[in-house]
Design an enzyme around this catalytic site. Structure first.
Site, PDB file in Angstrom:
ATOM      1  N   VAL B  81       4.935 -21.337  22.721  1.00  0.00           N
ATOM      2  CA  VAL B  81       6.153 -21.405  21.894  1.00  0.00           C
ATOM      3  C   VAL B  81       6.561 -20.021  21.412  1.00  0.00           C
ATOM      4  CG1 VAL B  81       5.767 -23.784  21.125  1.00  0.00           C
ATOM      5  CG2 VAL B  81       4.914 -21.882  19.739  1.00  0.00           C
ATOM      6  N   GLU B  82       7.825 -19.961  20.951  1.00  0.00           N
ATOM      7  CA  GLU B  82       8.384 -18.682  20.522  1.00  0.00           C
ATOM      8  C   GLU B  82       8.459 -18.632  19.000  1.00  0.00           C
ATOM      9  OE1 GLU B  82      12.373 -17.815  22.489  1.00  0.00           O
ATOM     10  OE2 GLU B  82      12.837 -17.978  20.341  1.00  0.00           O
ATOM     11  N   THR B  83       8.586 -19.822  18.387  1.00  0.00           N
ATOM     12  CA  THR B  83       8.796 -19.905  16.943  1.00  0.00           C
ATOM     13  C   THR B  83       7.839 -20.895  16.311  1.00  0.00           C
ATOM     14  OG1 THR B  83      11.158 -19.465  17.203  1.00  0.00           O
ATOM     15  CG2 THR B  83      10.503 -20.551  15.161  1.00  0.00           C
ATOM     16  N   GLN B 302      10.952 -24.614  22.234  1.00  0.00           N
ATOM     17  CA  GLN B 302      10.192 -23.388  22.024  1.00  0.00           C
ATOM     18  C   GLN B 302       9.678 -23.273  20.593  1.00  0.00           C
ATOM     19  OE1 GLN B 302       9.403 -20.512  23.871  1.00  0.00           O
ATOM     20  NE2 GLN B 302       9.665 -22.011  25.504  1.00  0.00           N
TER      21      GLN B 302
END
Lengths: 301, 364
Positions: B81-83, B302
């Site tokens: 994931v990005e966040t 994400q």
């Protein structure tokens, strides 16, 4: 069948078919501290014709004794404590009939009426109006004590966070703690000029924090009706419930097989009654209780 | 508890709530997390964001038949994931005490280039005040990364173009008042009304302002009958008056020692007297999720939502289509998670967020 407007013809057949009239109080007999016109004469007239009169109120702020005093102060001194069934009394009776241990304590979110009825029935009730002065302390490492085994919630104009928290902790953390509601009326005529939030508000606040549903002892629950029927040894089909609220008074009467008469001096208007969305239909409706006096004297058509 | 009347919520929302604009990601431009520019959001020129109607139920989500898995490979989750969206109470802190290992965990995630966002249902403080709380606890968090339900209430009113000549009655604490003020709305009520007493006497009539167009209800330690009646009168008698709830959490960790009756109690009281269901802006409603996904231009797949409460945090993440991680450092225990009565299964669970620091098999 659609609700019938009470007329001299329909009134006679209703009156002859019942032995006991059950009256709600707020919005039927009085509004706040003001007696509704013609009620006193009507009650006397009904009694003079040999009928029984009983008062069933969801308002738990007063005890039966305090209600008898209120009736007296409004000029209805014929009404005795034994004819009055308040939800404060119902709460105490519920605990008594379920053999609730006398050494366990009850926390009351409500008025003096509940505390007094609990005491008369031999229980220890704590909380009530004086906890309206208390403030919760939320300091680190400071534990909020809560040792009661029943929470009884009714109309409480002194509601505050302290009481909500106290009740919440008891219900959530004390094993087997009972959550009793005197009633769940959304609003009521606590004063003559406008409606005010009812016990339904305080009960819903507690449901919101405890995630539990309460045992309801007041209308429309059948508890008070079962109690009355047993006490008077009478048949519900020979009773007429007179009230101003569809989802408590009228439903209460219908659930037990009583006849039902809605009056329009309280929370329900004629348009509320006749609107399409309304599912609760009393047998009869009329503007006010004193219409009974007018109809008694007029010849039937 | 989750079937809030979505239908009534939708019918009350104005026509400006069409689906998100196709280029809505460009509304706010952000650099990478380490050097991002703050948006002009707080009170300045606010771009109107078209929000989807408030969604509360899980009707749109794929039923989660799989039981939650204990987090064994933290690195794998972090890389996927990005966040990270973090709840605060029970995840970052408990009352005013920081949970063990939190600062190092947040630093590690930032060092890996992850965006961090904090979404709390607690409406007692404004974003600015939360920023100060993070600072006091020694955490490096920017005000623009914080989304409290107090902020959500103001943002919601903005999103529906609530008229600035109408007023908002607040049953809640300072945080809501501050956010409404920042957004340019007029308000009444708040903690001061906690001092107001009423006497139920014959001839007494409680007046209320007829230009109150919304009642906002949140956690309120100064709750009393005056406020309940004021709010009830506005909702019942002012045509079109909105009934907005910041959140409906049953209990909250006001102190580290025990749970305290939460916003669900105050909202419950108003539902009891008005017999109306509110529009909920806080978790698990997706309002804040849609808002921040739009604001930061992030894809929900994400995102990993990290929280301690199943019926708010985890459901919020699931409704939003994010990955979900339950931590056991707050209100939910392992037995509650595994109980047959529990229908909400997060993707993963672990004891606390500092388990991220030991990449493999954290013990629960």
């Amino acid at each position: 069948m659609a609700p019938q407007l009470l007329s001299s013809r329909t009134f006679k057949s209703l009156f002859d078919s019942v032995d006991t009239f059950l009256f709600d109080c707020d919005g039927v007999i009085w509004k706040g501290e003001t007696l509704i016109d013609g009620v006193s004469q009507t009650i006397d007239l009904i009694r003079s014709k040999g009928k029984n009169v009983v008062f069933v109120t969801n308002n738990s702020v007063k005890s039966r004794r305090q209600y008898a005093e209120k009736f007296r102060s409004l000029g209805l001194s014929s009404v005795t404590q034994d004819e009055i069934f308040s939800s404060s009394f119902a709460a105490a009776m519920y605990l008594k009939f379920n053999n609730f241990p006398k050494d366990k304590k009850v926390y009351v979110i409500g008025g003096e009426g509940v505390l007094e009825e609990l005491q008369i029935a031999g229980f220890t009730g704590l909380g009530g109006p004086e906890d309206g002065e208390k403030k919760a302390q939320w300091k680190s490492n400071c534990l909020f004590e809560h040792d009661k085994s029943v929470i009884c919630v009714g109309l409480d104009p002194n509601i505050n966070y302290y009481k909500l928290q106290y009740g919440t902790l008891c219900v959530r953390e004390n094993p087997g703690c009972l959550f009793i509601a005197t009633n769940r009326d959304a609003v009521g005529h606590m004063t003559d000029l406008q409606e005010w939030p009812g016990a339904g508000c305080m009960v819903a606040a507690m449901c919101g924090s405890t995630e539990r549903e309460p045992i309801v002892v007041g209308k429309p629950s059948s508890f008070m009706m079962d109690f009355l029927l047993q006490k008077f040894g009478t048949d519900s089909s020979r009773m007429c419930m007179v009230g101003d609220r569809l989802d408590t008074d009228i439903l209460f009467g219908q659930n037990a097989g009583c006849k039902t008469l809605l009056v329009l001096t309280g929370v329900t208007s004629e348009s509320d009654l006749l609107e399409k969305g309304n599912k609760i239909e009393p047998d009869y409706y009329t503007r006010t209780v004193s219409d009974i006096t007018k109809l008694m004297d007029s010849p039937s058509k | 508890m989750l079937s809030r009347s979505v239908a009534s919520a939708v019918s009350q929302v104005s026509s400006s709530t069409s689906s998100l604009l196709p280029n809505s990601k460009q509304l706010f431009s952000f650099k990478t997390l380490s050097g991002y520019r703050s948006s002009s959001f707080c009170g300045g020129s606010i771009r109107k964001i078209n929000h989807k109607p408030l969604r509360m139920t899980s009707s749109s989500m794929t039923p989660r038949a799989m039981a939650s898995k204990q987090l064994e490979n933290a690195d794998q989750l972090i890389d996927s994931v990005e966040t990270f969206i973090f709840d605060c109470d029970g995840v970052i802190w408990k009352g005013d005490k920081l949970i063990e290992g939190v600062p190092e965990t947040l630093d590690m995630l930032r060092a890996k280039g992850k965006r961090l966002v904090f979404v709390t249902n607690n409406s007692t403080k404004s974003r600015k005040q939360y920023g100060k709380k993070f600072e006091t606890l020694g955490l490096n968090v920017n005000e623009e990364e914080i989304f409290a339900s107090s902020f959500a209430a103001a943002a919601y009113l903005q999103s529906i173009n609530f008229p600035k000549d109408k007023k908002v009655y607040v049953i809640g604490e300072e945080g809501i008042l501050k956010e409404l003020e920042l957004a340019g709305f007029q308000y009444l009520g708040g903690p001061d009304d906690g001092k107001k007493q009423i006497e139920l006497k014959p001839g007494f009539l409680m007046e209320h302002e007829h230009d109150v167009g919304a009642v906002v209800v949140g956690f309120d330690r100064y709750f009393n009958y005056y406020k309940i009646q004021y709010g009830t009168l506005c909702i019942r008698e002012n045509p079109g008056c909105l009934f907005i709830a910041t959140n409906r959490d049953a209990v909250t960790h006001l102190t580290d020692a025990q749970e305290w009756a939460g916003g669900g109690s105050m909202v419950g009281a108003l539902v009891g007297s008005t017999q109306r269901e509110p529009l909920v802006v806080g978790k698990p409603s997706t309002f804040m999720m849609d808002y921040l996904a739009d604001k930061f231009g992030i894809q929900k797949s994400q995102i990993c939502m990290v929280g301690d409460r199943l019926d708010t945090d985890i459901l919020f993440g699931q409704n939003g289509g994010c990955k979900t991680l339950l931590v056991l450092s707050g209100v939910t225990s392992i037995s509650m998670l595994e109980s047959p009565d529990n229908k909400i299964q997060p993707d993963f669970y672990t004891s606390k967020i500092s388990d991220f620091l030991s990449p493999k098999a954290a013990t629960v």
